[in-house]
Design a protein around this motif. Structure first.
Motif, short mmCIF file in Angstrom:
data_model
loop_
_atom_site.label_atom_id
_atom_site.label_comp_id
_atom_site.label_asym_id
_atom_site.label_seq_id
_atom_site.Cartn_x
_atom_site.Cartn_y
_atom_site.Cartn_z
N UNK A 191 -0.95 -18.27 34.79
CA UNK A 191 -0.93 -18.00 33.35
C UNK A 191 0.51 -17.98 32.83
N UNK A 192 1.42 -17.42 33.61
CA UNK A 192 2.83 -17.39 33.22
C UNK A 192 3.40 -18.80 33.15
N UNK B 163 -9.12 -13.58 21.89
CA UNK B 163 -7.92 -14.38 21.69
C UNK B 163 -8.17 -15.87 21.50
N UNK B 164 -9.44 -16.30 21.54
CA UNK B 164 -9.74 -17.73 21.38
C UNK B 164 -9.43 -18.18 19.96
N UNK B 165 -8.73 -19.31 19.85
CA UNK B 165 -8.45 -19.90 18.54
C UNK B 165 -9.09 -21.28 18.41
N UNK C 225 -3.67 -14.79 26.80
CA UNK C 225 -3.23 -14.14 25.56
C UNK C 225 -1.89 -13.44 25.77
N UNK C 226 -1.74 -12.78 26.91
CA UNK C 226 -0.49 -12.07 27.20
C UNK C 226 0.70 -13.02 27.29
N UNK C 227 0.42 -14.29 27.65
CA UNK C 227 1.50 -15.27 27.81
C UNK C 227 1.67 -16.18 26.60
N UNK D 152 -13.83 -15.24 33.25
CA UNK D 152 -13.37 -15.90 32.03
C UNK D 152 -12.71 -14.89 31.09
N UNK D 153 -13.31 -13.72 30.96
CA UNK D 153 -12.74 -12.68 30.10
C UNK D 153 -11.36 -12.26 30.61
N UNK D 154 -11.22 -12.14 31.92
CA UNK D 154 -9.91 -11.79 32.50
C UNK D 154 -8.89 -12.89 32.23
#
Length: 386
Positions: A173-174, A248-250, A215-217, A207-209
């Motif tokens: 993710x980072x 956080x989905x856009x 979102x954090x990244x 998926x939620x995780x």
């Protein structure tokens, strides 16, 4: 293709004459390009408060306009370049989802393209004016190093990754967060029960995780829903959309279920569901701060099915250029000839000339419904010798 349709008063009618739709030169490609531009502008409005994403979105908007001009110039030279290339990076997957098209349609797995072959392919896509790369599989993040390499080397190309999300951890993710032109789109079927029953136990929570990590990244990310008769009510509810936005989905893509697997025809949308879907998605797009895209969507706005290079093509993990993921037939291979020449494929041209036969049908995929006819068009070619 999109809930952000551009409305035109000119009627879309045609004939089977000419090489592709000569009945109205450039009309549907112009509509498609403007629809893509409208979607990117929607993204710009969604991310307006995020400086890093706003800068990326405005750059991509400029790149899209240049790409559209390239496609128009090449069309005048007889080369039909699609706005979207769908590339299945790999056959490999860490799940065995019920109704998976890759497992159903590709029982024999050919050797996959190398990293260098993929890099060369994407370079050609950029040169020809392709606007978006949709990366699928299998599970595309099996080849995460290749994806990161592509995002780094082609910063003005958008890479939409359709993934189950199970391989997204803190480290990945980072890394993804460094490349704002990567758009992860996680597959989900509605609530926990619907998702886990089709995919595997624990996939919904995973998926939620993954949403949380992305979102954090600071990623622009979304979810993809395969819409069936079984989950239609759930995934077309305001509650579902609001839940995805809260994660956080856009971006939310809705893909109508195609009955590729045996014994799954009961999952096809009813006619009433099919007829109402585009209106529902249009309302969501107007009402919520999220980009909503439907596949196949209202193809009548573009004069019919967008496969075979009218709007998109599919490239298999081994490099076969195919009209659509649901139609794994090919007469050319992009590892053997340049993409520009491959796009002149006799098979693709025949499908485009006869696209009037591919009206919307049960199962959300006209080409799949007419697969016997499509197969009959296949003739020996550079990538498919006798």
């Amino acid at each position: 293709m999109s809930s952000q349709q551009i409305q035109y008063s000119t009627p879309v009618t045609g004939s089977a004459s000419g090489h592709d739709p000569d009945w109205l030169p450039g009309f549907y490609t112009h509509i498609l390009s403007q629809s893509i531009t409208a979607n990117i502008r929607k993204v710009v409005s969604i991310v307006g408060a995020d400086p890093s994403l706003l800068l990326t979105a405005t750059r991509l908007l400029s790149a899209q306009k240049k790409a559209a001009r390239k496609r128009e110039m090449l069309a005048a030279e007889g080369v039909q370049v699609p706005a979207v290339v769908m590339l299945s990076l790999t056959h490999q997957c860490n799940l065995a989802c019920h109704g998976c098209y890759m497992r159903s349609l590709h029982p024999v797995m050919e050797p996959e393209m190398s990293s260098d072959e993929i890099r060369n392919l994407i370079s050609q896509c950029v040169d020809l004016g392709v606007s978006f790369l949709v990366l699928a599989g299998g599970e595309p993040l099996v080849r995460k190093d290749d994806i990161l390499m592509l995002a780094r080397e082609f910063p003005l190309m958008t890479f939409a990754i359709y993934t189950n999300g199970l391989l997204i951890d803190d480290t990945l993710a980072t890394k993804i967060g460094k490349y704002k032109n990567i758009v992860p789109i996680l597959s989900i079927e509605g609530d926990r029960e619907a998702t886990d029953s089709r995919r595997a136990d624990g996939v919904y929570e995973a998926a939620i995780r993954s949403f949380s990590l992305l979102r954090q990244n600071g990623n622009f990310f979304g979810c993809s829903v395969t819409v069936s008769s079984k989950n239609f009510t759930e995934v077309t509810s305001d509650r579902f959309v609001e839940d995805m936005i809260s994660c956080g989905c856009r971006l939310i893509t809705y893909v109508e279920y195609v009955p590729i697997g045996e014994g799954t025809s009961d999952l096809v949308l009813s006619q009433d569901q099919h007829n109402s879907l585009n209106n529902i998605l249009s309302r969501f797009s107007d009402q919520y701060p999220v980009l909503v895209i439907g596949f196949p969507g209202d193809e009548e706005a573009f004069g019919g099915c967008l496969s075979a290079g009218r709007g998109f093509v599919h490239i298999s993990p081994s490099g076969d250029l195919e009209p659509c993921p649901a139609a794994p037939i090919s007469d050319v291979n992009v590892t053997k000839i340049p993409l520009r020449e491959a796009l002149k494929s006799d098979l693709l041209a025949k499908i485009r000339v006869n696209h009037h036969m591919l009206s919307e049908s049960g199962g959300g995929c006209a080409l799949w419904a007419n697969r016997v006819w499509a197969q009959s068009l296949l003739v020996p070619g550079p990538g498919n010798p006798e």
